[in-house]
Design a protein around this motif. Sequence first.
Motif, PDB file in Angstrom:
ATOM      1  N   LYS A  32      69.283  39.259 -31.492  1.00  0.00           N
ATOM      2  CA  LYS A  32      69.370  39.592 -30.066  1.00  0.00           C
ATOM      3  C   LYS A  32      70.778  39.301 -29.540  1.00  0.00           C
ATOM      4  CE  LYS A  32      66.038  38.691 -27.101  1.00  0.00           C
ATOM      5  NZ  LYS A  32      65.161  37.966 -26.146  1.00  0.00           N
ATOM      6  N   THR A  33      71.348  38.194 -29.953  1.00  0.00           N
ATOM      7  CA  THR A  33      72.699  37.838 -29.508  1.00  0.00           C
ATOM      8  C   THR A  33      73.709  38.863 -30.009  1.00  0.00           C
ATOM      9  OG1 THR A  33      72.051  35.501 -29.504  1.00  0.00           O
ATOM     10  CG2 THR A  33      74.405  35.972 -29.440  1.00  0.00           C
ATOM     11  N   LYS A  34      73.560  39.315 -31.260  1.00  0.00           N
ATOM     12  CA  LYS A  34      74.444  40.378 -31.780  1.00  0.00           C
ATOM     13  C   LYS A  34      74.214  41.686 -31.027  1.00  0.00           C
ATOM     14  CE  LYS A  34      77.104  40.297 -34.696  1.00  0.00           C
ATOM     15  NZ  LYS A  34      78.555  39.943 -34.732  1.00  0.00           N
ATOM     16  N   ASN A  35      72.967  42.008 -30.732  1.00  0.00           N
ATOM     17  CA  ASN A  35      72.650  43.200 -29.949  1.00  0.00           C
ATOM     18  C   ASN A  35      73.407  43.167 -28.617  1.00  0.00           C
ATOM     19  OD1 ASN A  35      71.404  45.297 -28.464  1.00  0.00           O
ATOM     20  ND2 ASN A  35      69.544  44.130 -28.146  1.00  0.00           N
ATOM     21  N   PHE A  36      73.319  42.053 -27.924  1.00  0.00           N
ATOM     22  CA  PHE A  36      74.000  41.934 -26.638  1.00  0.00           C
ATOM     23  C   PHE A  36      75.521  41.947 -26.824  1.00  0.00           C
ATOM     24  CE2 PHE A  36      70.207  39.645 -24.396  1.00  0.00           C
ATOM     25  CZ  PHE A  36      69.449  40.787 -24.516  1.00  0.00           C
ATOM     26  N   HIS A  37      76.005  41.372 -27.889  1.00  0.00           N
ATOM     27  CA  HIS A  37      77.439  41.417 -28.228  1.00  0.00           C
ATOM     28  C   HIS A  37      77.899  42.874 -28.358  1.00  0.00           C
ATOM     29  CE1 HIS A  37      81.081  40.894 -30.705  1.00  0.00           C
ATOM     30  NE2 HIS A  37      80.497  41.639 -31.635  1.00  0.00           N
ATOM     31  N   TRP A  38      77.098  43.679 -29.027  1.00  0.00           N
ATOM     32  CA  TRP A  38      77.455  45.085 -29.250  1.00  0.00           C
ATOM     33  C   TRP A  38      77.339  45.928 -27.991  1.00  0.00           C
ATOM     34  CZ3 TRP A  38      73.598  44.639 -33.764  1.00  0.00           C
ATOM     35  CH2 TRP A  38      74.229  44.094 -34.878  1.00  0.00           C
ATOM     36  N   HIS A  39      76.448  45.544 -27.066  1.00  0.00           N
ATOM     37  CA  HIS A  39      76.135  46.425 -25.936  1.00  0.00           C
ATOM     38  C   HIS A  39      76.544  45.904 -24.568  1.00  0.00           C
ATOM     39  CE1 HIS A  39      73.357  47.878 -29.129  1.00  0.00           C
ATOM     40  NE2 HIS A  39      73.886  49.020 -28.725  1.00  0.00           N
ATOM     41  N   VAL A  40      77.149  44.735 -24.498  1.00  0.00           N
ATOM     42  CA  VAL A  40      77.567  44.223 -23.198  1.00  0.00           C
ATOM     43  C   VAL A  40      78.675  45.107 -22.622  1.00  0.00           C
ATOM     44  CG1 VAL A  40      79.337  42.589 -24.055  1.00  0.00           C
ATOM     45  CG2 VAL A  40      78.116  42.103 -21.913  1.00  0.00           C
ATOM     46  N   SER A  41      78.683  45.219 -21.310  1.00  0.00           N
ATOM     47  CA  SER A  41      79.755  45.956 -20.638  1.00  0.00           C
ATOM     48  C   SER A  41      79.965  45.345 -19.260  1.00  0.00           C
ATOM     49  CB  SER A  41      79.407  47.447 -20.521  1.00  0.00           C
ATOM     50  OG  SER A  41      78.250  47.624 -19.735  1.00  0.00           O
ATOM     51  N   GLY A  42      81.036  45.760 -18.609  1.00  0.00           N
ATOM     52  CA  GLY A  42      81.306  45.265 -17.266  1.00  0.00           C
ATOM     53  C   GLY A  42      82.626  44.532 -17.187  1.00  0.00           C
ATOM     54  N   PRO A  43      82.875  43.954 -16.011  1.00  0.00           N
ATOM     55  CA  PRO A  43      84.181  43.341 -15.759  1.00  0.00           C
ATOM     56  C   PRO A  43      84.491  42.124 -16.637  1.00  0.00           C
ATOM     57  CG  PRO A  43      82.700  42.983 -13.897  1.00  0.00           C
ATOM     58  CD  PRO A  43      82.007  43.921 -14.837  1.00  0.00           C
ATOM     59  N   HIS A  44      83.468  41.469 -17.171  1.00  0.00           N
ATOM     60  CA  HIS A  44      83.695  40.298 -18.027  1.00  0.00           C
ATOM     61  C   HIS A  44      83.410  40.625 -19.487  1.00  0.00           C
ATOM     62  CE1 HIS A  44      84.149  37.800 -14.487  1.00  0.00           C
ATOM     63  NE2 HIS A  44      83.041  38.339 -14.010  1.00  0.00           N
TER      64      HIS A  44
END
Length: 158
Positions: A32-44
């Motif tokens: 899940k952490t890798k999933n979010f690593h791959w798909h995070v977006s936005g100003p940060h």
Amino acid sequence: MEIDMTTGDNARKALADSLNGVLADSFALYLKTKNFHWHVSGPHFRDYHLMFDEQATQILLTTDAIAERVRKNGQRTLTSIGDISKRQNIADNDAEKLSAEDMLKELRQDNLSLVENLRAAKELAGEAGDNATDGIIDDWTDQAEERAWFLLESAQNA
């Protein structure tokens, strides 16, 4: 004086079952952490992308040690993705769209859930007289608490 081996065997089995649950949750949290690593977006993006990668790496590094504690107690450990899915308590997240803030909150909650499972395993390690597992669980708990803290503080400005 006769020693009751059944009690010791049952305690080691209970500990192994608990550790296998921790291991399944560790793999689920890693992915899940890798999933979010791959798909995070936005100003940060950059900050979260790097933090998620660091946290995933830290989680993955614990998996071998957890499995080896199970084996050192004479029990079998996880064998497949299917085995993981049967034992995991941390839910997968297959959402196509998720805000960075929601990712931070969900990972924080998952790490806190892992802490609770680790505390339960620590208690069983004590009952089984497994001092080595009892001691190393403190390190894994500290790591999960630190991840939860970083996620909380990062969410303050998400």
